[in-house]
Design an enzyme around this catalytic site. Structure first.
Site, PDB file in Angstrom:
ATOM      1  N   ILE A 132      42.658 -63.203  19.596  1.00  0.00           N
ATOM      2  CA  ILE A 132      42.992 -64.598  19.889  1.00  0.00           C
ATOM      3  C   ILE A 132      42.379 -65.509  18.841  1.00  0.00           C
ATOM      4  CG2 ILE A 132      42.657 -66.511  21.515  1.00  0.00           C
ATOM      5  CD1 ILE A 132      42.566 -64.482  23.768  1.00  0.00           C
ATOM      6  N   GLY A 141      35.969 -66.466  15.345  1.00  0.00           N
ATOM      7  CA  GLY A 141      35.062 -67.595  15.164  1.00  0.00           C
ATOM      8  C   GLY A 141      33.968 -67.258  14.182  1.00  0.00           C
ATOM      9  N   ALA A 142      33.082 -68.204  13.992  1.00  0.00           N
ATOM     10  CA  ALA A 142      31.974 -67.972  13.078  1.00  0.00           C
ATOM     11  C   ALA A 142      31.033 -66.936  13.670  1.00  0.00           C
ATOM     12  CB  ALA A 142      31.232 -69.280  12.815  1.00  0.00           C
ATOM     13  N   GLU A 143      30.988 -66.875  14.997  1.00  0.00           N
ATOM     14  CA  GLU A 143      29.986 -66.039  15.635  1.00  0.00           C
ATOM     15  C   GLU A 143      30.570 -64.803  16.311  1.00  0.00           C
ATOM     16  OE1 GLU A 143      28.042 -68.013  18.842  1.00  0.00           O
ATOM     17  OE2 GLU A 143      26.361 -66.635  18.825  1.00  0.00           O
ATOM     18  N   ALA A 144      31.760 -64.967  16.855  1.00  0.00           N
ATOM     19  CA  ALA A 144      32.317 -63.899  17.669  1.00  0.00           C
ATOM     20  C   ALA A 144      33.807 -63.751  17.423  1.00  0.00           C
ATOM     21  CB  ALA A 144      32.077 -64.198  19.143  1.00  0.00           C
ATOM     22  N   LYS A 187      45.149 -59.164  32.468  1.00  0.00           N
ATOM     23  CA  LYS A 187      44.795 -59.671  31.142  1.00  0.00           C
ATOM     24  C   LYS A 187      43.391 -60.271  31.180  1.00  0.00           C
ATOM     25  CE  LYS A 187      49.265 -60.552  29.122  1.00  0.00           C
ATOM     26  NZ  LYS A 187      50.334 -61.548  28.983  1.00  0.00           N
ATOM     27  N   ASP A 214      27.289 -76.406  23.062  1.00  0.00           N
ATOM     28  CA  ASP A 214      28.264 -76.421  21.959  1.00  0.00           C
ATOM     29  C   ASP A 214      29.535 -77.112  22.424  1.00  0.00           C
ATOM     30  OD1 ASP A 214      29.368 -76.000  19.492  1.00  0.00           O
ATOM     31  OD2 ASP A 214      29.790 -73.879  19.792  1.00  0.00           O
TER      32      ASP A 214
END
Lengths: 334, 220
Positions: free
Chosen positions: B11, B14-17, B28, B127
């Site tokens: 999907i 990201g920067a982290e995950a 789902k 965040d």
């Protein structure tokens, strides 16, 4: 006129450093002279620093002029750092700038110190629209240009990264940066540190407190230095990474005194690879506080018509970079 | 045995995950995997990833219990720093605003309400940016509790507000102030006007710090 080139003299005096630089409109640094106030004990005393700057000014100015121009008349614009910084220091630099501008009958440009770090970084790297980590003794923020300003994407919620490492070094008896990083290289063990990252904001006071506690408990200075520097740099690189991921921009630079850190540079270089972005380094003499960066930014401002009269040339100790209307760049290219 | 989880698609990276859509027994789910970062020392990396995975799952469960619209935690796999959670379909607030949505009052109000519910149970998000809000048929879901934590201190709550406003100002300067006005309304509808003014006072304080503050003799 000298082959159509404009020449700007810039004065930096926000904190420890009195810097006077001369730059021309082709981006050539003709002179970049400085004198640095070194406090006898730990902290910086604003008034003492200001006295130091006033004392050093004639000599630094003379050296800058001798290196750059055959006559002071060749200077077209005088720029000074109006903030952020320590009030007494700022006033010393501003007074000098006003005197020179009045004597030569030249316009004044009032330059934001943080913006100047960014603009000289862009000049040195050739980057046009970078994501910027600005880390120094008194400043820590992540920024990029958008809609007419350098927007602050993230910043420290308490102390600056440089301040954190300096304070630790002084408490440990090894001295401020780069000492903590030198000692860290001899560290063997990482001791977990609190790593507070919120969005693109960071907080270092928890890590500093933990480091102090460890010192008191008798942990090896080398190990604490290693743990603290690794934690601080990891946090900085992480928020920079978030900014790169968010903006999708491909140019990354680190500016300010702490950008001299080898370990931080190494981490940032490893990080940008993950995002297909590029990091470019900046020469040391343009990373720390210096007059050339003020001169270059003053020149850009002058060309865009952004000048001030002597009456308007106030200093602004808390001048944020996002208060500056950036008239010398087009719209964001992101 | 919990598995198998069948990966359907990624999907979001990201920067982290990495966030993936997976299928588990016909259901789902979203799998959020915290990826190792080569720039960190392995010990630092391990610390960061496992601390945040546990903290995130814990915060989501508490938030859900307090009635905050957010995904439900289904399963946790610490060896890979993975959280399996309910899949909330919809668009991110960032995408909604970027597409030029003009009628955002309901969304902003709902976001303020969700934020207040979260804070009322002693949690902060950590965040709170438009990319971490999912809009589903006008409902606002909070996602990505990776930096969330527990605190009744107005400081942490004010940072949520500060982050949201700053990231809106940076990303959508033209509508930010109108949007935040509606957020405050939603917030006030749950916690009252006094809570809103308390929050705003602390936001001002936070903004006055974190800069080059003249601190007399001890600016190092």
């Amino acid at each position: 006129m000298k082959e159509g080139k404009l020449v700007c003299l810039g004065i930096e005096s926000t904190a420890h450093t009195l810097g006077i630089g001369v730059v021309d409109s082709s981006g050539r640094v003709l002179a970049n002279e400085l004198a640095t106030y070194r406090p006898t004990d730990s902290g910086i005393h604003p008034r003492e620093a200001a006295q130091h700057h006033a004392h050093a000014a004639p000599e630094v100015l003379r050296r800058a002029l001798v290196k750059s121009v055959s006559s002071a008349d060749e200077i077209d614009v005088v720029a000074f750092a109006s903030g952020p910084g320590l009030g007494p220091c700022l006033r010393t630099g501003a007074t000098l700038a006003r005197a020179i501008a009045l004597k030569l009958g030249r316009p004044l440009a009032s330059v934001n110190h943080g913006v100047a770090h960014i603009e000289i970084g862009k000049l040195a790297t050739g980057f046009r629209d970078p994501v910027v980590l600005y880390v120094a003794g008194g400043n820590t923020l992540v920024t990029t240009f958008s809609e007419g300003r350098y927007r602050i994407l993230g910043e420290t919620l308490d102390i600056a990264a440089g301040n954190c490492l300096d304070a630790f070094g002084i408490e440990a008896g090894i001295g401020p940066m780069p000492a903590p990083e030198i000692w860290a290289a001899k560290g063997q063990k990482y001791i977990p540190m609190p790593m507070r990252v919120k969005g693109m904001d960071v907080s270092f006071s928890g890590a500093l407190t933990r480091a102090s506690t460890l010192l008191r408990e008798g942990a090896r200075v080398e190990d604490v230095a290693l743990s603290l520097t690794e934690a601080v740099y990891s946090m900085l690189t992480e928020v920079l990474e978030r900014a790169v991921a968010m903006t999708g921009k491909k140019e990354v630079m680190v500016v300010g005194g702490l950008a001299r850190s080898r370990r931080l540079t190494e981490m940032v270089r490893d990080m940008v690879k993950l995002h297909g972005a590029e990091h470019r380094g900046i020469p040391d003499e343009l990373l720390g506080d210096n007059g050339a960066m003020i001169a270059w930014t003053g020149l850009l401002m002058f060309r865009a018509g952004q000048v001030v009269s002597v009456e308007e040339s106030h200093v602004r100790p808390r001048y944020r970079i996002d208060e500056v209307e950036v008239t010398w760049l087009g719209p964001s290219r992101s | 045995m919990v598995g198998p989880f069948e990966e359907l698609r990624v999907i979001y990276v990201g920067a982290e995950a990495v966030v993936k859509l997976v299928e588990w027994r016909g259901l789902k789910l979203v799998a959020k995997v915290r990826v190792p970062k080569p720039y960190r020392r392995p010990e630092v990396d391990q610390q960061v990833r496992s601390e945040r995975t546990i903290r995130e799952a814990r915060a989501m469960i508490r938030a859900k219990r307090a009635g905050v619209p957010c995904p439900a935690v289904i399963h946790l796999e610490l060896s890979t720093s993975t959280i399996y959670m309910q899949y909330v379909e919809g668009e991110s607030l960032r995408a909604v605003l970027a597409s030029g949505a003009e009628d955002f009052s309901e969304i902003a109000n709902g976001l303020g309400t969700a934020m207040a519910l979260l804070h009322s149970t002693g949690l902060y998000h950590g965040d709170l940016v438009p990319a971490n809000v999912i809009v589903q048929e006008g409902m606002t879901y909070l996602i990505d509790f990776g930096l969330a934590g527990r605190s009744d201190d107005v400081e942490e709550h004010a940072i949520d507000y500060h982050l949201l406003e700053r990231s809106l100002t940076a990303g959508f300067p033209l509508i930010a102030s109108k949007f935040m006005e509606k957020v405050r309304e939603g917030y006030g509808s749950v916690l009252g006007d006094a809570a809103v003014s308390g929050l705003l006072r602390r936001v001002e304080e936070i903004r006055a710090r974190g800069r080059y503050v003249e601190r007399g003799e001890h600016q190092v």
